[in-house]
Scaffold this motif. Structure first.
Motif, mmCIF file in Angstrom:
data_model
loop_
_atom_site.group_PDB
_atom_site.id
_atom_site.type_symbol
_atom_site.label_atom_id
_atom_site.label_comp_id
_atom_site.label_asym_id
_atom_site.label_seq_id
_atom_site.Cartn_x
_atom_site.Cartn_y
_atom_site.Cartn_z
ATOM 1 N N PRO A 162 0.841 -1.204 0.000
ATOM 2 C CA PRO A 162 0.000 0.000 0.000
ATOM 3 C C PRO A 162 0.874 1.252 0.000
ATOM 4 O O PRO A 162 2.030 1.206 0.446
ATOM 5 C CB PRO A 162 -0.787 -0.130 1.308
ATOM 6 C CG PRO A 162 -0.720 -1.576 1.665
ATOM 7 C CD PRO A 162 0.580 -2.077 1.148
ATOM 8 N N PHE A 163 0.325 2.357 -0.451
ATOM 9 C CA PHE A 163 1.118 3.571 -0.598
ATOM 10 C C PHE A 163 1.767 3.989 0.721
ATOM 11 O O PHE A 163 2.939 4.376 0.748
ATOM 12 C CB PHE A 163 0.240 4.709 -1.128
ATOM 13 C CG PHE A 163 0.986 6.015 -1.222
ATOM 14 C CD1 PHE A 163 1.849 6.268 -2.278
ATOM 15 C CD2 PHE A 163 0.829 6.993 -0.236
ATOM 16 C CE1 PHE A 163 2.547 7.469 -2.352
ATOM 17 C CE2 PHE A 163 1.516 8.188 -0.306
ATOM 18 C CZ PHE A 163 2.380 8.431 -1.368
ATOM 19 N N SER A 164 1.021 3.910 1.814
ATOM 20 C CA SER A 164 1.570 4.345 3.108
ATOM 21 C C SER A 164 2.770 3.492 3.515
ATOM 22 O O SER A 164 3.780 4.015 4.002
ATOM 23 C CB SER A 164 0.484 4.286 4.185
ATOM 24 O OG SER A 164 -0.025 2.955 4.315
ATOM 25 N N ILE A 169 8.842 2.487 3.772
ATOM 26 C CA ILE A 169 10.008 1.704 3.359
ATOM 27 C C ILE A 169 10.992 2.579 2.607
ATOM 28 O O ILE A 169 12.190 2.622 2.924
ATOM 29 C CB ILE A 169 9.572 0.510 2.483
ATOM 30 C CG1 ILE A 169 8.801 -0.519 3.324
ATOM 31 C CG2 ILE A 169 10.793 -0.152 1.830
ATOM 32 C CD1 ILE A 169 8.217 -1.658 2.496
ATOM 33 N N GLU A 170 10.510 3.315 1.624
ATOM 34 C CA GLU A 170 11.401 4.106 0.778
ATOM 35 C C GLU A 170 12.025 5.262 1.546
ATOM 36 O O GLU A 170 13.193 5.605 1.332
ATOM 37 C CB GLU A 170 10.640 4.590 -0.451
ATOM 38 C CG GLU A 170 10.216 3.436 -1.359
ATOM 39 C CD GLU A 170 9.460 3.887 -2.588
ATOM 40 O OE1 GLU A 170 9.296 5.119 -2.770
ATOM 41 O OE2 GLU A 170 9.030 3.017 -3.376
ATOM 42 N N SER A 171 11.275 5.855 2.470
ATOM 43 C CA SER A 171 11.829 6.940 3.272
ATOM 44 C C SER A 171 12.963 6.444 4.153
ATOM 45 O O SER A 171 14.016 7.090 4.272
ATOM 46 C CB SER A 171 10.727 7.576 4.135
ATOM 47 O OG SER A 171 9.724 8.156 3.328
ATOM 48 N N ARG A 172 12.764 5.283 4.761
ATOM 49 C CA ARG A 172 13.786 4.725 5.635
ATOM 50 C C ARG A 172 15.016 4.283 4.846
ATOM 51 O O ARG A 172 16.158 4.476 5.287
ATOM 52 C CB ARG A 172 13.205 3.553 6.427
ATOM 53 C CG ARG A 172 12.179 3.947 7.485
ATOM 54 C CD ARG A 172 12.818 4.211 8.825
ATOM 55 N NE ARG A 172 13.510 3.025 9.290
ATOM 56 C CZ ARG A 172 12.925 1.989 9.910
ATOM 57 N NH1 ARG A 172 11.611 1.999 10.106
ATOM 58 N NH2 ARG A 172 13.633 0.963 10.310
ATOM 59 N N VAL A 173 14.798 3.679 3.696
ATOM 60 C CA VAL A 173 15.923 3.256 2.864
ATOM 61 C C VAL A 173 16.727 4.469 2.408
ATOM 62 O O VAL A 173 17.964 4.483 2.462
ATOM 63 C CB VAL A 173 15.441 2.428 1.655
ATOM 64 C CG1 VAL A 173 16.584 2.184 0.676
ATOM 65 C CG2 VAL A 173 14.869 1.092 2.125
ATOM 66 N N MET A 174 16.039 5.506 1.956
ATOM 67 C CA MET A 174 16.717 6.722 1.513
ATOM 68 C C MET A 174 17.481 7.366 2.665
ATOM 69 O O MET A 174 18.601 7.854 2.486
ATOM 70 C CB MET A 174 15.708 7.707 0.932
ATOM 71 C CG MET A 174 15.207 7.355 -0.452
ATOM 72 S SD MET A 174 16.535 7.357 -1.697
ATOM 73 C CE MET A 174 17.042 9.086 -1.636
ATOM 74 N N ALA A 175 16.887 7.376 3.846
ATOM 75 C CA ALA A 175 17.548 7.973 5.006
ATOM 76 C C ALA A 175 18.831 7.227 5.345
ATOM 77 O O ALA A 175 19.867 7.838 5.664
ATOM 78 C CB ALA A 175 16.598 7.986 6.201
#
Length: 376
Positions: A162-164, A169-175
């Protein structure tokens, strides 16, 4: 009657060449024009030999490909399944394939012939030497600092989250990518593709896991470096994000540094899971270390598969703790360790390497580590 032996031999050789050449021509052109009936049998025989050989080669290649898929898989096991309510085994989150299954394939074996090594240091000076570069405490390190978002590509196969959840996931990976870019030598940073394969059905996950990594048992996630795939079994949002971040960090490590010491690879992945919190130095391993202590660094650096099999909790706890210690106190030492990992191929960083890179005896490093643990 006089027979010229030399002439007969020459004639025989000429006739043999004509026959062989005719067979080759007829075989190559067998699909372009009809062949005599008498020639079909030898052609069939030749085809049979070739098909049998190709089948044998295909079987060998299939076996090789399957073995490659089973190499270098870093799986994550369910904390519920790993928890047996024992004092020293209730915090294990990960396991790996046995040493016999893990094969370093990042670089070719060294050539037996003389080699000339070349590299450009951080000041832009090119070096030529008959020995590979040695990283020590005086080696200058220039880190990338920041990374453009387009240098990270995240793909999903299987279940699309789901989008949320995808955003988390993507925010944490990017961080984490941005965090470790601050300690990664800039010449090692390259664009990364992270391939997530997500499952919500445990049977489908189990079927896929048995095909890709059959030696992994009761796992909720693993990273298969041979196909660059981070596989996650999603049970709930928090577990799904943490598992995805952990396995994605293995992918980043593989892209940037290649084959790594297991303690450093797992320590970085464990650190990444809580790096987003207000206090990244507080991890679930802290409670374990406060109660049972960490294993000596000499054991961590010299650990083999037996240690990881028999002291898994202690190995993971100390791996996280030592990476956190370096992140907190010795950024440059950790940067040089990562640089060493990148250039040393399949070699393992040993105690003498650690002492050379940190410019400290192991006993001094151990004392500083112990003092740091006492304050965490």
């Amino acid at each position: 009657m006089f027979i010229n032996i030399n002439r007969v031999l020459k004639l025989g050789v000429a006739l043999s060449l004509i026959v062989v050449n005719s067979i080759v021509v007829l075989y190559i052109g067998r699909d372009r024009f009809p062949l005599p009936e008498w020639f079909s049998h030898p052609i069939s025989y030749i085809d049979g030999l070739i098909d049998h050989k190709n089948e044998r080669i295909s079987q060998q290649n299939l076996t090789f490909e399957n073995s490659k898929k089973q190499q270098n898989v870093e799986p994550r096991v369910s904390s519920k399944q790993a928890s047996k309510k024992t004092a020293n085994a209730n915090l294990i989150n990960h396991t790996e394939l046995s040493a016999s299954d893990a094969v370093c394939s990042d670089k070719r074996p060294k050539s037996a012939s003389k080699q000339i090594y070349t590299w450009i240091d951080d000041s832009g000076t090119r070096h030529l030497s008959d020995k590979p570069r040695k990283i020590d405490s005086a080696t200058p390190v220039s880190v990338i600092g920041t990374i453009r978002p387009e240098e990270l590509s995240i793909n999903y196969t299987g279940t699309h989250p789901p989008f949320s959840l995808q955003h988390k996931i993507e925010s944490r990976v990017m961080a984490n990518k941005a965090l470790f870019a601050q300690i990664t030598p800039k010449q090692l940073v390259k664009p990364i593709t992270i391939n997530f394969r997500l499952f919500t059905d445990v049977n489908n996950y189990s079927t896929y896991q048995k095909r890709i990594a059959p030696s992994v048992k009761s796992a909720i996630g693993f990273y298969a470096s041979s196909i660059n795939e981070s596989v996650v079994m999603m049970n709930n949002d928090e577990q799904s994000v943490n598992t995805a971040v952990h396995e994605a960090m293995h992918s980043i490590n593989r892209h940037w540094f290649g084959h790594m010491n297991r303690w450093l690879n797992e320590g970085i992945a464990e650190y990444a899971e809580t790096s987003h919190t207000d206090n990244p130095l507080y991890n679930h391993w802290v409670t374990h270390i406060r109660k049972f202590g960490a294993i000596p660094l000499v054991t961590l650096f010299n650990a083999n598969q037996h240690h990881w099999d028999t002291q898994r909790t202690e190995m993971y706890a100390t791996s996280w703790a030592f990476v956190a210690f370096l992140m907190d106190k010795y950024h440059k030492t950790l940067s040089r360790l990562l640089q060493e990992e990148n250039i040393n191929g399949c070699n393992v960083i040993n105690i003498s390497d650690m002492e050379r890179i940190s410019s400290q005896k192991l006993s001094v490093l151990q004392r500083e580590f112990d003092n740091w643990l006492a304050r965490v």
